[in-house]
Design an enzyme around this catalytic site. Structure first.
Site, PDB file in Angstrom:
ATOM      1  N   SER A  66       0.845  -1.193   0.000  1.00  0.00           N
ATOM      2  CA  SER A  66       0.000   0.000   0.000  1.00  0.00           C
ATOM      3  C   SER A  66       0.881   1.244   0.000  1.00  0.00           C
ATOM      4  O   SER A  66       1.646   1.458  -0.924  1.00  0.00           O
ATOM      5  CB  SER A  66      -0.975  -0.047   1.180  1.00  0.00           C
ATOM      6  OG  SER A  66      -1.937   0.959   1.081  1.00  0.00           O
ATOM      7  N   HIS A 171      -8.617   0.304   1.125  1.00  0.00           N
ATOM      8  CA  HIS A 171      -8.617  -0.971   0.397  1.00  0.00           C
ATOM      9  C   HIS A 171     -10.024  -1.524   0.210  1.00  0.00           C
ATOM     10  O   HIS A 171     -10.227  -2.734   0.187  1.00  0.00           O
ATOM     11  CB  HIS A 171      -7.718  -2.008   1.090  1.00  0.00           C
ATOM     12  CG  HIS A 171      -6.295  -1.580   1.193  1.00  0.00           C
ATOM     13  ND1 HIS A 171      -5.412  -1.695   0.143  1.00  0.00           N
ATOM     14  CD2 HIS A 171      -5.605  -1.002   2.209  1.00  0.00           C
ATOM     15  CE1 HIS A 171      -4.236  -1.214   0.520  1.00  0.00           C
ATOM     16  NE2 HIS A 171      -4.331  -0.776   1.758  1.00  0.00           N
TER      17      HIS A 171
END
Length: 185
Positions: A66, A171
């Site tokens: 990420s 996410h």
């Protein structure tokens, strides 16, 4: 140094925010992401300077998850520190806006079969966001839906369920506006 460069690039004192707070500001996605990026890069710079990486001070392999992908790109030399920080700043702005448009949160579920957790997620209307380990999965979605999923997971055998202090449903599909924004950034 890294923090002084970051302050100049961002146009505000991230260093002061990191070292002195206030915590409420530092917890905002807008500031959290640049702070994590800069601290991560500062740790790498300190390790290179101290020499624990061996004869060749540059990393041989970098990876990130990420936000960490941006730090990895800078560490690999694929992106400059300045460009990486500017991308992270844009990402943080877009993700904070998406979080305000579609409030959400995340929770960690420990000790539950992934298939059983997928059924819980489907039933509650949330998503599995990160499979950190076979018995540790982070779920993401709207605030009320995450609360429902947490209760369902507990009632169906999860060893532990932990609410995460985050600025949004990262996410997950609730971040779609940020994803679209980054595509043009």
């Amino acid at each position: 140094g890294v923090f002084g460069d970051a302050d100049d690039i961002l146009g505000y004192s991230l260093s002061s925010l990191c070292f002195y707070g206030p915590d409420n500001d530092l917890k905002r996605t807008l500031y959290t992401q640049p702070a994590v990026f800069v601290v991560s890069y500062a740790c790498l710079a300190a390790a290179i300077e101290a020499g624990p990486l061996g004869r060749d001070p540059s990393p041989q392999l970098v990876a990130g998850h990420s936000l960490g992908e941006y730090t990895a790109l800078v560490a690999a030399g694929a992106v400059s520190f300045e460009d990486g920080l500017k991308l992270v700043q844009t990402r943080a702005q877009l993700m904070e806006q998406a979080g305000m448009q579609h409030p959400g949160t995340m929770a960690a579920v420990l000790g539950m079969d992934i298939d059983a957790l997928q059924r819980v997620c489907t039933e509650a209307g949330v998503e599995m966001a990160n499979i950190n380990a076979p018995d540790q999965v982070v779920i993401s979605g709207a605030v009320g839906a995450i609360a429902s999923a947490m209760e369902l997971a507990k009632s169906r055998g999860a060893r532990r369920v932990i609410s995460l202090e985050v600025g949004g449903a990262f996410h997950s599909r609730l971040m779609a506006p940020a994803s679209s924004g980054m595509a043009v950034a």
